[in-house]
Design an enzyme around this catalytic site. Structure first.
Site, mmCIF file in Angstrom:
data_model
loop_
_atom_site.group_PDB
_atom_site.id
_atom_site.type_symbol
_atom_site.label_atom_id
_atom_site.label_comp_id
_atom_site.label_asym_id
_atom_site.label_seq_id
_atom_site.Cartn_x
_atom_site.Cartn_y
_atom_site.Cartn_z
ATOM 1 N N ASP A 66 6.076 9.507 -0.575
ATOM 2 C CA ASP A 66 4.629 9.674 -0.650
ATOM 3 C C ASP A 66 4.046 10.034 0.707
ATOM 4 O OD1 ASP A 66 5.127 7.172 0.481
ATOM 5 O OD2 ASP A 66 4.401 6.046 -1.240
ATOM 6 N N ASN A 135 1.253 -5.639 -5.703
ATOM 7 C CA ASN A 135 0.676 -5.428 -7.043
ATOM 8 C C ASN A 135 1.650 -4.694 -7.966
ATOM 9 O OD1 ASN A 135 0.638 -2.815 -6.088
ATOM 10 N ND2 ASN A 135 -1.585 -2.524 -6.261
ATOM 11 N N HIS A 137 3.356 -1.867 -7.253
ATOM 12 C CA HIS A 137 3.476 -0.410 -7.131
ATOM 13 C C HIS A 137 4.803 -0.003 -6.495
ATOM 14 C CE1 HIS A 137 1.323 -0.463 -2.977
ATOM 15 N NE2 HIS A 137 2.524 -0.008 -2.742
HETATM 16 C C1 GLP Z 1 3.311 1.147 0.644
HETATM 17 C C2 GLP Z 1 4.177 2.381 0.317
HETATM 18 C C3 GLP Z 1 5.327 2.021 -0.565
HETATM 19 C C4 GLP Z 1 5.873 0.687 -0.093
HETATM 20 C C5 GLP Z 1 4.905 -0.401 -0.427
HETATM 21 C C6 GLP Z 1 5.276 -1.772 0.124
HETATM 22 O O1 GLP Z 1 1.969 1.337 0.513
HETATM 23 N N1 GLP Z 1 3.508 3.501 -0.208
HETATM 24 O O2 GLP Z 1 6.305 3.042 -0.561
HETATM 25 O O3 GLP Z 1 7.084 0.406 -0.738
HETATM 26 O O4 GLP Z 1 3.586 -0.026 -0.093
HETATM 27 O O5 GLP Z 1 5.064 -1.813 1.494
HETATM 28 P P1 GLP Z 1 5.758 -2.870 2.459
HETATM 29 O O6 GLP Z 1 7.223 -2.599 2.361
HETATM 30 O O7 GLP Z 1 5.223 -2.579 3.816
HETATM 31 O O8 GLP Z 1 5.407 -4.208 1.949
#
Ligand code: GLP
Length: 258
Positions: A66, A135, A137
């Site tokens: 992304d 959440n 995602h």
């Molecule tokens: C972000 C990214 C994701 C990532 C997620 C968790 O916003 N777009 O690809 O896996 O959120 O982030 P983190 O690993 O810093 O907790």
């Protein structure tokens, strides 16, 4: 889904790196790369293996999951800059074979279509590394994302913007409101998916993803439909799973087979 329970963040990094290394050592590979805090130990381990054990990335092509809309590639918080800083600049992956969506494209919808097609043209993703949002995602596919979605423009949720404000000097207003993300359908076409999750803040999302129903409300749960998905967890992230004993037993038997 293969559940891999680890004792520490470092072990999560080693187990995820094992899965990636196994594919990279087979010959030209296409990797899907995630940003965020979760894969940091995995990248650190891959960099170490590159430096100390001759693990080469010269025949690797990479696609990030992304990108923020509106940020040019050279912006320090773009995912293009981030993945270079945290991984690809430290190994021998040819820069021309690192692909990220162009967040500053004039026509973002067209850019999303182009990016999705470029993954296909590269032969598809062999191993897709993923993190998990609190959440649920994956990529930037926020809750209610279509389970068959393709790479497209998405609106970031307030929760995600708040979580990511730490990368923008704590100022949530600085976090872009839109992004480009591989879709859930795109992610599910990868031949292997490796999701890493760390810490208590992810425990509910992990439980919903692994043991809840397949639901657009928990986008990570789409991995239940993936033919080859591994979920690599530290103790805190695994803390709410109800079948922990079974996962442990299955893991011990799998490890014996290898
Ligand atoms: C972000 C990214 C994701 C990532 C997620 C968790 O916003 N777009 O690809 O896996 O959120 O982030 P983190 O690993 O810093 O907790």
């Amino acid at each position: 889904m293969q559940i891999i329970l680890c004792d520490s963040e470092e072990q999560v990094g080693r187990r995820a790196a094992d899965l990636i290394e196994a594919r990279v050592r087979q010959g030209p590979a296409v990797l899907g790369l995630a940003t965020g805090g979760s894969p940091a130990a995995t990248y650190a381990e891959l960099i170490r293996r590159h430096r100390e054990e001759g693990l080469g990335f010269g025949a690797v092509t990479a696609f990030t999951l992304d990108e923020y809309a509106g940020l040019p590639a050279h912006h320090p918080q773009s995912y293009h800059s981030t993945i270079r800083r945290e991984f690809t600049d430290h190994v021998d992956l040819p820069p021309r074979r690192l692909h990220t969506p162009h967040g500053d494209a004039e026509d973002l919808a067209a850019e999303a279509v182009r990016y999705d097609a470029s993954i296909e043209q590269a032969g598809g993703i062999d191993v897709q590394l993923l993190g998990l949002g609190a959440n649920g995602h994956i990529g930037f596919n926020e809750p209610t994302s279509s389970l068959r979605s393709r790479t497209r423009v998405k609106t970031l949720s307030g929760a995600t913007r708040a979580a990511n404000s730490r990368f923008f000097e704590g100022d949530g207003e600085e976090v872009p409101k839109l992004c480009l993300t591989q879709g859930l359908g795109t992610i599910c076409e990868s031949r292997q998916a490796v999701l890493v999750a760390l810490g208590e803040a992810k425990a509910s999302a992990v439980q919903a993803m692994v043991e809840g129903p397949v639901s657009a409300f928990c986008p990570g749960s789409v991995l239940q439909l993936h033919p080859r998905a591994a979920v690599v967890l530290d103790p805190a992230a695994a803390g709410r799973l109800t079948l922990l004993e079974y996962y442990r037993e299955a893991q011990a038997l799998q490890d014996d087979l290898q």
